[in-house]
Motif scaffolding. Structure first.
Motif, PDB file in Angstrom:
ATOM      1  N   GLN A   9      53.312 -73.739 -19.857  1.00 56.49           N
ATOM      2  CA  GLN A   9      53.321 -72.877 -21.037  1.00 56.49           C
ATOM      3  C   GLN A   9      53.637 -71.454 -20.587  1.00 56.49           C
ATOM      4  N   SER A  10      54.316 -70.721 -21.444  1.00 56.97           N
ATOM      5  CA  SER A  10      54.689 -69.359 -21.058  1.00 56.97           C
ATOM      6  C   SER A  10      54.284 -68.327 -22.097  1.00 56.97           C
ATOM      7  N   TYR A  11      53.451 -68.736 -23.065  1.00 55.90           N
ATOM      8  CA  TYR A  11      52.997 -67.764 -24.057  1.00 55.90           C
ATOM      9  C   TYR A  11      52.257 -66.651 -23.318  1.00 55.90           C
ATOM     10  N   MET A  26      43.917 -67.124 -20.576  1.00 54.39           N
ATOM     11  CA  MET A  26      44.493 -68.445 -20.804  1.00 54.39           C
ATOM     12  C   MET A  26      44.595 -69.187 -19.471  1.00 54.39           C
ATOM     13  N   ALA A  27      44.262 -70.461 -19.489  1.00 56.05           N
ATOM     14  CA  ALA A  27      44.511 -71.326 -18.334  1.00 56.05           C
ATOM     15  C   ALA A  27      45.619 -72.297 -18.710  1.00 56.05           C
ATOM     16  N   TYR A  28      46.714 -72.264 -17.966  1.00 56.41           N
ATOM     17  CA  TYR A  28      47.842 -73.163 -18.186  1.00 56.41           C
ATOM     18  C   TYR A  28      48.038 -74.045 -16.963  1.00 56.41           C
ATOM     19  N   SER A  29      48.657 -75.193 -17.177  1.00 51.55           N
ATOM     20  CA  SER A  29      48.988 -76.080 -16.056  1.00 51.55           C
ATOM     21  C   SER A  29      50.130 -75.491 -15.246  1.00 51.55           C
ATOM     22  N   VAL A  30      49.933 -75.474 -13.942  1.00 50.55           N
ATOM     23  CA  VAL A  30      51.006 -75.068 -13.040  1.00 50.55           C
ATOM     24  C   VAL A  30      51.996 -76.225 -12.951  1.00 50.55           C
ATOM     25  N   ARG A  31      53.288 -75.915 -13.007  1.00 51.69           N
ATOM     26  CA  ARG A  31      54.289 -76.974 -12.891  1.00 51.69           C
ATOM     27  C   ARG A  31      54.083 -77.720 -11.574  1.00 51.69           C
ATOM     28  N   PRO A  32      54.170 -79.050 -11.595  1.00 53.46           N
ATOM     29  CA  PRO A  32      53.888 -79.831 -10.384  1.00 53.46           C
ATOM     30  C   PRO A  32      54.670 -79.369  -9.164  1.00 53.46           C
ATOM     31  N   GLU A  33      55.934 -78.999  -9.364  1.00 52.31           N
ATOM     32  CA  GLU A  33      56.750 -78.594  -8.219  1.00 52.31           C
ATOM     33  C   GLU A  33      56.383 -77.214  -7.689  1.00 52.31           C
ATOM     34  N   LYS A  34      55.546 -76.482  -8.422  1.00 56.18           N
ATOM     35  CA  LYS A  34      55.165 -75.138  -7.981  1.00 56.18           C
ATOM     36  C   LYS A  34      53.748 -75.088  -7.394  1.00 56.18           C
ATOM     37  N   ARG A  35      53.002 -76.172  -7.483  1.00 48.24           N
ATOM     38  CA  ARG A  35      51.618 -76.143  -7.024  1.00 48.24           C
ATOM     39  C   ARG A  35      51.517 -75.904  -5.528  1.00 48.24           C
ATOM     40  N   ALA A  36      52.458 -76.430  -4.771  1.00 55.82           N
ATOM     41  CA  ALA A  36      52.468 -76.183  -3.329  1.00 55.82           C
ATOM     42  C   ALA A  36      53.024 -74.806  -2.992  1.00 55.82           C
ATOM     43  N   VAL A  37      53.663 -74.166  -3.953  1.00 55.94           N
ATOM     44  CA  VAL A  37      54.224 -72.827  -3.735  1.00 55.94           C
ATOM     45  C   VAL A  37      53.139 -71.767  -3.881  1.00 55.94           C
TER      46      VAL A  37
END
Length: 583
Positions: free
Chosen positions: A480-482, A489-500
């Motif tokens: 989410q980018s609102y 706000m707590a949003y899910s980190v995109r799976p490909e960015k969690r290791a970043v």
């Protein structure tokens, strides 16, 4: 016209000043007296906001107080007959407000006079604190907290400068008391510890959800109300009143022996957290989410509005907040940075500005920088006066006048794995450090979270750290980018960015993000942008500049915190203090 709003004789005592409908200053008392969640009368905060307004005490036209002893008076009287000892305590508390105008005058050094007082009902002040400073012309409104003026929730509609309540939930039913009671039960007894349990909840599954659905009863059929099962709690008998000694607020035990028989032994604060505790935290959090999301769906259908303003202490639950736009019919949301009881000061003041005359709304709170700031010569004088002490710890003082170079150096230091204390501009309003009183670190380093928790913050290891991200890059890192400018706000980190960005990704794959744009905070935006240029990641790990104390307010507090912890670099305005003397 000068209107000063205060939250007094309660936790998170605070003051705010508006001049001709524009906010000029706001601050919590804790930042001045250094007592977390300071209760009582906000003497120093009041002095600050009047001074920041360039006014004298006699210039105050209205002192707006977020408490109305006449609100729901018949319900109060009915409960007083049932609980006479509680009634006496409440009458004693109310008596403080009878002379509050004179108390304010004494605090401001004009004893013998009294400032004109207007009273605003607690939840109306909460609703005003969000809607009347929001960018929305009309919106659905919801306030949820522990208890204020004998109510724990209020909902309604805001249009222009008018707030129209539609309903309330009254004592003893309260989602805030529900969460606080379970927080106490789980071994976190201090006022304001609820956010710790919210972080803990992410480590487990809601295995006891069915039991928690018996604790909080939310009727079906399109209704907004909810109920607590009384056998699990004590406040309906003891009142759940707040007390404070030397300014530190305390709430007595809220959970009952029956709750203990149902959930198991109470956790001692010194006892390790185990799987049962985590499952209880997860179940409590999930039940809170269910009830709030369902109430918001009802509110959206009842009002037909797509914009929502949220306030009250429960509005700090960023996990719930992050689900609102995905799971309800609302498309826009606004929560101001001090959504809890500190924010009542702003709400009471703006309520009176718009209630006393038909006035257009001209102010929008886009940033949280409403506290004290300090001149370069004040910082220079402090560093000069303590130069020998600083040198004795192997630290070197420098000055970098070019802003771009200051950001380049700071970003490079963070990218090198070092920890930076960042002290700039006006102190933030609300509990979150948002780039002016922050400790900053590299989110790419998985071990940074443990380093900060053990060596700098000295706090529970399960607690997460927040990512500050360029607003324009939020969609690249989160599902989410609102915008979330106040870290609510707590949003899910995109799976490909969690290791970043592992240091700011919580165990459940979320991040309590702060989005930053150049309009809200130009210097902090520039720093994050420079870190992104150097590393390819436009994100900084951001936590509050403190160590088991209120967020630092003054330069000497920032220096003290830096010297007694293991931070590597302190940046105050144009001045830097580097441990070890490296470049």
């Amino acid at each position: 016209m000068l209107i000063v709003g205060i939250n007094a004789y309660h936790g998170d005592a605070s003051a705010a000043a508006i001049v001709d409908g524009m906010l000029v200053a706001a601050a919590e008392e804790e930042r001045f007296n250094r007592i977390k969640h300071a209760a009582g009368f906000p003497v120093e905060a009041l002095k600050y906001v009047v001074s920041a307004a360039g006014a004298s005490p006699r210039d105050i036209d209205i002192l707006a107080v977020a408490r109305d002893p006449w609100a729901r008076i018949m319900r109060k009287a009915w409960h007083a007959l049932k609980m006479p000892s509680v009634a006496r305590d409440r009458l004693s508390a109310q008596s403080r407000f009878a002379s509050i105008g004179a108390e304010a005058a004494r605090a401001l050094g004009v004893g013998g006079s009294s400032i004109p007082v207007r009273r605003v009902e607690h939840h109306r002040a909460h609703l005003a604190s969000s809607f009347l400073v929001s960018p929305f012309d009309q919106a659905a409104l919801l306030s949820i907290d522990g208890l204020g003026d004998f109510a724990s929730a209020m909902w309604g509609v805001g249009r222009g400068g008018t707030i129209s309540p539609m309903g309330v939930v009254t004592f003893p039913h309260s989602l805030g008391i529900f969460y606080t009671a379970l927080t106490q039960y789980l071994g976190f007894p201090k006022y304001g510890d609820e956010y710790k349990v919210m972080g803990l909840a992410s480590y487990g599954e809601p295995e006891m959800l069915e039991e928690f659905r018996k604790i909080v009863i939310a009727p079906d059929g399109g209704r907004m109300d909810f109920m607590l099962a009384p056998e699990y709690f004590t406040h309906q008998r003891s009142g759940g009143e707040m007390t404070w000694r030397a300014g530190e607020p305390t709430i007595g035990r809220l959970y009952s022996d029956f709750l203990v028989t149902r959930l198991g032994p109470v956790r001692d604060p010194a006892e390790p957290v185990d799987k049962r505790h985590i499952a209880i935290a997860a179940s409590m959090q999930r039940r809170l989410e269910e009830v709030i999301i369902d109430r918001l769906r009802v509110l959206q259908r009842a009002t037909g509005l797509k914009k929502l303003c949220l306030a009250g202490g429960v509005a700090y639950n960023c996990v719930v907040n992050g689900k609102i736009l995905k799971q309800t019919g609302f498309e826009d949301i606004y929560i101001q940075s001090a959504a809890g009881d500190a924010g009542l000061a702003i709400g009471a003041a703006f309520d009176q500005w718009h209630s006393s005359a038909s006035r257009p709304r001209e102010f929008v709170m886009e940033h949280a920088n409403w506290g004290p700031q300090f001149r370069a010569d004040e910082i220079a004088g402090l560093l000069s006066s303590r130069e020998s002490e600083i040198a004795s710890q192997g630290c070197v003082i420098s000055k970098i006048e070019d802003e771009d170079e200051l950001c380049r150096m700071t970003a490079a230091t963070i990218a090198d794995g070092q920890v930076v204390g960042w002290f700039q501009g006006r102190m933030e309003w609300g509990p979150r450090a948002l780039g002016n009183r922050s400790i900053l670190a590299d989110p790419r380093r998985a071990g940074m979270r443990d380093i900060l928790n053990s060596k700098i913050k000295r706090r529970e290891m399960f607690r997460p750290f927040a990512p500050s991200i360029l607003e324009e890059a939020a969609a690249d890192y989160f599902t989410q980018s609102y915008p979330s400018p106040f870290m609510l706000m707590a949003y899910s980190v995109r799976p490909e960015k969690r290791a970043v960005i592992p240091a700011t990704t919580h165990v459940d794959g979320t991040g309590r993000l702060q989005t930053v744009n150049a309009r809200q905070n130009p210097l902090y935006h520039k720093l994050i942008r420079e870190f992104g240029r150097q590393t390819g990641v436009p994100v900084l790990l951001n936590t509050s500049f403190n160590e088991n104390e209120p967020v630092v307010c003054r330069p000497e507090q920032a220096l003290d915190c830096f010297l007694r912890t293991k931070m590597d670099l302190l940046v105050m305005g144009q001045f830097t203090v580097r441990r070890g003397g490296g470049n």
